[in-house]
Design a protein around this motif. Structure first.
Motif, PDB file in Angstrom:
ATOM      1  N   ASP A   1     -17.476   6.385   3.379  1.00 30.52           N
ATOM      2  CA  ASP A   1     -16.639   6.735   4.530  1.00 30.52           C
ATOM      3  C   ASP A   1     -16.949   8.155   5.011  1.00 30.52           C
TER       4      ASP A   1
ATOM      5  N   LEU B   1      -8.354   9.652   6.488  1.00 35.45           N
ATOM      6  CA  LEU B   1      -7.449   8.506   6.508  1.00 35.45           C
ATOM      7  C   LEU B   1      -8.141   7.303   5.881  1.00 35.45           C
TER       8      LEU B   1
ATOM      9  N   HIS C   1      -9.579  -1.755   7.658  1.00 38.69           N
ATOM     10  CA  HIS C   1      -8.885  -0.473   7.492  1.00 38.69           C
ATOM     11  C   HIS C   1      -7.440  -0.824   7.163  1.00 38.69           C
TER      12      HIS C   1
ATOM     13  N   HIS D   1     -20.019   6.344   8.694  1.00 35.84           N
ATOM     14  CA  HIS D   1     -19.940   6.695  10.116  1.00 35.84           C
ATOM     15  C   HIS D   1     -21.137   7.567  10.459  1.00 35.84           C
TER      16      HIS D   1
ATOM     17  N   TYR E   1      -9.779  -2.455  12.795  1.00 31.75           N
ATOM     18  CA  TYR E   1      -8.965  -1.240  12.880  1.00 31.75           C
ATOM     19  C   TYR E   1      -7.641  -1.638  13.513  1.00 31.75           C
TER      20      TYR E   1
ATOM     21  N   ASN F   1     -16.952   2.423  15.290  1.00 28.58           N
ATOM     22  CA  ASN F   1     -15.914   3.107  16.085  1.00 28.58           C
ATOM     23  C   ASN F   1     -16.490   4.246  16.925  1.00 28.58           C
TER      24      ASN F   1
ATOM     25  N   ALA G   1      -9.348  13.391  11.374  1.00 27.34           N
ATOM     26  CA  ALA G   1      -9.410  12.831  10.017  1.00 27.34           C
ATOM     27  C   ALA G   1     -10.854  12.511   9.671  1.00 27.34           C
ATOM     28  N   GLY G   2     -11.261  12.857   8.467  1.00 28.09           N
ATOM     29  CA  GLY G   2     -12.594  12.466   8.007  1.00 28.09           C
ATOM     30  C   GLY G   2     -13.209  13.534   7.141  1.00 28.09           C
TER      31      GLY G   2
ATOM     32  N   ARG H   1     -21.983   8.028  13.902  1.00 29.12           N
ATOM     33  CA  ARG H   1     -21.769   8.552  15.269  1.00 29.12           C
ATOM     34  C   ARG H   1     -22.971   8.244  16.164  1.00 29.12           C
TER      35      ARG H   1
ATOM     36  N   HIS I   1     -12.190   1.624   1.704  1.00 31.52           N
ATOM     37  CA  HIS I   1     -11.683   2.921   1.242  1.00 31.52           C
ATOM     38  C   HIS I   1     -10.274   2.837   0.659  1.00 31.52           C
TER      39      HIS I   1
ATOM     40  N   ALA J   1     -17.483  10.800   7.328  1.00 26.23           N
ATOM     41  CA  ALA J   1     -16.972  10.735   8.703  1.00 26.23           C
ATOM     42  C   ALA J   1     -17.115  12.105   9.356  1.00 26.23           C
TER      43      ALA J   1
ATOM     44  N   THR K   1      -6.563   5.168  13.293  1.00 27.57           N
ATOM     45  CA  THR K   1      -7.429   6.300  12.954  1.00 27.57           C
ATOM     46  C   THR K   1      -8.336   6.652  14.126  1.00 27.57           C
ATOM     47  N   THR K   2      -9.371   7.472  13.851  1.00 23.68           N
ATOM     48  CA  THR K   2     -10.295   7.945  14.885  1.00 23.68           C
ATOM     49  C   THR K   2     -10.855   6.787  15.711  1.00 23.68           C
TER      50      THR K   2
ATOM     51  N   HIS L   1     -17.167  15.235  11.669  1.00 24.28           N
ATOM     52  CA  HIS L   1     -16.519  15.844  12.837  1.00 24.28           C
ATOM     53  C   HIS L   1     -16.955  17.298  12.881  1.00 24.28           C
TER      54      HIS L   1
HETATM   55  O1  DOR Z   1     -10.800   9.738   7.907  1.00 22.65           O
HETATM   56  C1  DOR Z   1     -11.269   8.873   8.615  1.00 22.65           C
HETATM   57  N1  DOR Z   1     -12.228   9.131   9.520  1.00 22.65           N
HETATM   58  N2  DOR Z   1     -10.804   7.633   8.478  1.00 22.65           N
HETATM   59  C2  DOR Z   1     -11.172   6.658   9.312  1.00 22.65           C
HETATM   60  O2  DOR Z   1     -10.712   5.553   9.147  1.00 22.65           O
HETATM   61  C3  DOR Z   1     -12.091   6.932  10.451  1.00 22.65           C
HETATM   62  C4  DOR Z   1     -12.920   8.084  10.173  1.00 22.65           C
HETATM   63  C5  DOR Z   1     -13.644   8.597  11.406  1.00 22.65           C
HETATM   64  O3  DOR Z   1     -14.255   7.789  12.113  1.00 22.65           O
HETATM   65  O4  DOR Z   1     -13.614   9.799  11.633  1.00 22.65           O
END
Ligand code: DOR
Ligand code: ZN
Length: 350
Positions: A253, A225, A142, A17, A106, A43, A269-270, A19, A180, A255, A111-112, A257
């Motif tokens: 993965d 997740l 996923h 990811h 997804y 995503n 999650a991430g 972003r 994952h 991710a 998830t996110t 945040h």
């Molecule tokens: O933990 C996660 N974060 N699992 C995911 O499937 C998405 C990801 C996210 O994009 O933050």
């Protein structure tokens, strides 16, 4: 014998990811420092559902890297976000673009940023899935059911029984990556299934079990997740990753945040591993006594599954302590890497 340096073919990250905007600018160069290529998740808000959007996103990634001082060459491999309405034509456009390498499933709400996800895979998505099967375009899954009545720790296992098996019965030649994986059940499913199936495995699922989320209190930076599982599952994943079976390959993965959205009443999650992923994997493989199997997992098997050439560059790890920073810059805020403040035994050579 204890090695003091360890050189492998330059690895790829088959699940990342990145972003957009400031977040992209903050994290892209970390991945480029370690990996030659990455499968970039779609995503975003709004999700990347068309080839045109994927090409525009690829350009933004290139621009972010061009602005980062000394970022090595890095090729983003783009993906589309599957919806109930993805037209088969879009799959053809994706294939023809040469830039889109897979389509991501997804389950809606899993998830996110999954609100636009799929509600009826074998019904509404059938035309797109058939087009993917014909085109040899991988479906990245996923693998969790979203039924709130199913225990959060059982959602991957339930997904195998209720979605994965029927999906692969309906479309036996569809190329599928079970992303994952977190359970012994998924590792075994992928090992034994007939047809073109593979799985990615993250560093956190190799290094930690679910106790890590609760050691001394709630630790949100260990929450992702699918969530970390019991120790028996972690051991099964280590066994799979280090087995030499080409069906298992590296996908971080990572991710990202912002710190404040993880340390929150309802934290995102991430796990952010983009800074130190290959060092985390090296540690996991060495703990298993299988550092010799890292290169194939990290640098060969994913490329082979995606029918792309293996990289020719090299990456050297030095046996020097890497102290994982407490936090890193992330736009106008900060981000906390997984296992912040801890020390890893290997670090990437500059
Ligand atoms: O933990 C996660 N974060 N699992 C995911 O499937 C998405 C990801 C996210 O994009 O933050
Ligand atoms: Zn992901």
């Amino acid at each position: 014998m204890t090695l003091s340096t360890f050189t492998i073919t330059r690895p790829d990250d088959w699940h990342l990811h990145l972003r957009d905007g400031d977040a992209l600018a903050a994290v892209a160069a970390h991945s480029a420092r370690q990996f030659a290529r990455a499968i970039v998740m779609p995503n975003l808000k709004p999700p990347v559902t068309t080839t045109a959007q994927a090409l525009a996103y690829r350009q933004r990634i290139a621009d972010a890297l061009a602005a980062a001082p000394d970022a090595p060459a890095f090729e983003p491999l783009m993906t589309l976000y599957l919806t109930d309405n993805t037209p088969p034509d879009e799959i053809a456009r994706a294939r023809e673009s040469g830039a889109v390498h897979a389509v991501k499933l997804y389950p809606a709400g899993a998830t996110t940023n999954s609100d636009a996800g799929v509600t009826d895979l074998l019904g509404k998505c059938a035309p797109a899935l058939e087009a993917m099967q014909r085109a040899g375009m991988p479906l990245l899954v996923h693998g969790e059911v979203t039924d709130p009545a199913i225990d959060v720790f059982d959602r991957e296992k339930a997904f195998i029984d209720t979605v994965m098996i029927p999906l692969r019965r309906a479309l036996p030649e569809l190329r599928v990556v079970f992303e994952h994986i977190t359970t012994a059940d998924a590792a075994q499913y992928v090992r034994d299934a007939e047809g073109p199936v593979a799985a990615t495995i993250t560093p956190q699922h190799l290094l930690y079990n679910r106790n890590a989320i609760f050691t001394g209190g709630v630790r949100p930076h260990w929450y992702c997740l699918p969530v970390l599982k019991r120790e028996v599952h972690r051991k099964a994943l280590v066994e799979a990753a280090t087995s030499g079976n080409p069906r298992y390959f590296l996908g971080t993965d990572s991710a990202p945040h912002a710190r404040g959205l993880k340390e929150h009443a309802c934290g995102c999650a991430g796990c952010f591993t983009g800074f130190h992923a290959i060092e985390l994997y090296a540690h996991a493989f060495e703990q298993a006594g299988r550092l010799d199997r890292l290169e194939a997992f990290a640098s060969f098997f994913g490329a082979d599954f995606y029918r792309l050439p293996r990289n020719t560059g090299r990456l050297t790890l030095l046996r020097e302590p890497l102290r994982i920073p407490d936090e890193l810059p992330f736009g106008h805020t900060t981000i906390v890497p997984l296992a912040a403040g801890e020390t890893l035994p290997w670090r990437v050579a500059n």
